[in-house]
Design an enzyme around this catalytic site. Structure first.
Site, PDB file in Angstrom:
ATOM      1  N   CYS A 136       0.832  -1.210   0.000  1.00 33.45           N
ATOM      2  CA  CYS A 136       0.000   0.000   0.000  1.00 33.45           C
ATOM      3  C   CYS A 136       0.870   1.265   0.000  1.00 33.45           C
ATOM      4  O   CYS A 136       1.487   1.584  -0.999  1.00 33.45           O
ATOM      5  CB  CYS A 136      -0.992  -0.017   1.163  1.00 33.45           C
ATOM      6  SG  CYS A 136      -2.341   1.189   0.969  1.00 33.45           S
ATOM      7  N   HIS A 149      -3.751  -4.935   0.905  1.00 40.24           N
ATOM      8  CA  HIS A 149      -3.263  -5.223   2.250  1.00 40.24           C
ATOM      9  C   HIS A 149      -3.380  -6.711   2.561  1.00 40.24           C
ATOM     10  O   HIS A 149      -4.384  -7.151   3.134  1.00 40.24           O
ATOM     11  CB  HIS A 149      -4.065  -4.443   3.290  1.00 40.24           C
ATOM     12  CG  HIS A 149      -3.706  -3.000   3.399  1.00 40.24           C
ATOM     13  ND1 HIS A 149      -2.652  -2.551   4.174  1.00 40.24           N
ATOM     14  CD2 HIS A 149      -4.260  -1.902   2.841  1.00 40.24           C
ATOM     15  CE1 HIS A 149      -2.581  -1.220   4.094  1.00 40.24           C
ATOM     16  NE2 HIS A 149      -3.535  -0.808   3.286  1.00 40.24           N
ATOM     17  N   GLU A 200      -1.938  -8.256   4.846  1.00 44.86           N
ATOM     18  CA  GLU A 200      -1.852  -8.436   6.301  1.00 44.86           C
ATOM     19  C   GLU A 200      -3.166  -8.174   7.007  1.00 44.86           C
ATOM     20  O   GLU A 200      -3.342  -8.527   8.191  1.00 44.86           O
ATOM     21  CB  GLU A 200      -0.760  -7.514   6.879  1.00 44.86           C
ATOM     22  CG  GLU A 200      -1.130  -6.063   7.092  1.00 44.86           C
ATOM     23  CD  GLU A 200      -1.172  -5.205   5.830  1.00 44.86           C
ATOM     24  OE1 GLU A 200      -1.247  -3.967   5.974  1.00 44.86           O
ATOM     25  OE2 GLU A 200      -1.137  -5.754   4.711  1.00 44.86           O
TER      26      GLU A 200
END
Length: 251
Positions: free
Chosen positions: A113, A199, A201
């Site tokens: 990002c 993202h 994560e």
């Protein structure tokens, strides 16, 4: 085959809030979980063998401290609420450090990002606010042939939380995918760098909290909030991306 120990420095470009902060502490904690899950996924397809991860975290927003290149094998730049195109002193230091990394050929670079955008900026292409607004929650990314090869998927479903873009492909970079709102969803240079705009994560709990917080702050209107919440629990391929990051480091 014995896999090498990977020394990965996570450059924390922001800190989580609320319940996410309570659970993970820092974005370093969130990315450590991603990489550990990625290592487990690698082991599933590698006769139970997985790389040993030596992960360190660096608060580069509040502390002007960066890892020495001789002490690490890879650098991962996290996401952030800040603008990658701004000229705050810490952002300029990060861009310069990233340019140093790009000029050498041993320590590899991963961007997520904001980190993806910083790498684009360091490669001297336009990074700015997008003209199509926010891209949020689980979103389908249309992969290139290289993207399919690296991620081991025909299409990528990944959490998004951005409105800023890398506007063009830097010279020498292989495209990994695109969406209707963002042409540059991932970049790759073999043995050098890999990035994603999404993202990997993030999970449903993390993104639900961000959607709620930004709706309460008036950043997201009702339509955007409801749309994001309708997709926030959909299956996503974050772990596959984490495994791809590690394969990239081992290649």
């Amino acid at each position: 085959m014995i896999l090498p120990r990977l020394r990965i420095a996570i450059l924390e470009c922001d800190e989580p809030v609320g319940k996410t902060k309570e659970k993970y502490g820092t974005y370093g904690g969130l990315f450590t979980e991603l990489l550990q899950n990625g290592a487990t996924k690698l082991a599933d397809s590698n006769h139970g063998k997985k790389p040993e991860l030596d992960i360190s975290s660096w608060d580069i927003v509040n502390k002007d401290q960066y890892p020495k290149l001789e002490d690490i094998d890879a650098v991962l730049l996290t996401g952030s609420k800040f603008n990658s195109f701004d000229n705050d002193p810490w952002i300029l230091r990060l861009v310069e450090y990233t340019r140093r990394l790009l000029k050498q050929d041993r320590v590899r670079l991963i961007g997520v990002c904001f980190g993806h955008q910083i790498i684009g900026r360091a490669l001297d292409v336009k990074v700015d606010r997008g003209d199509k607004g926010w891209e949020v929650s689980v979103t389908k990314v249309h992969l290139t042939a290289m993207g399919k090869e690296l991620f081991g998927l025909e299409e990528l479903n990944i959490h998004q939380m951005h409105r800023d873009l890398v506007y063009e492909w830097p010279k020498g970079v292989e495209p990994l995918g695109h969406t209707d709102s963002c042409d540059v969803q991932g970049m790759y240079i073999k043995e050098h760098l890999i990035t994603v705009q999404g993202h990997p994560e993030f999970n449903g709990d993390v993104v639900s909290e961000l959607l709620q917080r930004r709706h309460d702050q008036g950043i997201f209107n009702d339509e955007m909030y409801n749309d994001g919440m309708s997709r926030v629990r959909k299956p996503h391929d974050g772990t596959a991306v984490g495994a791809a990051f590690l394969r990239f480091l081992l290649d």
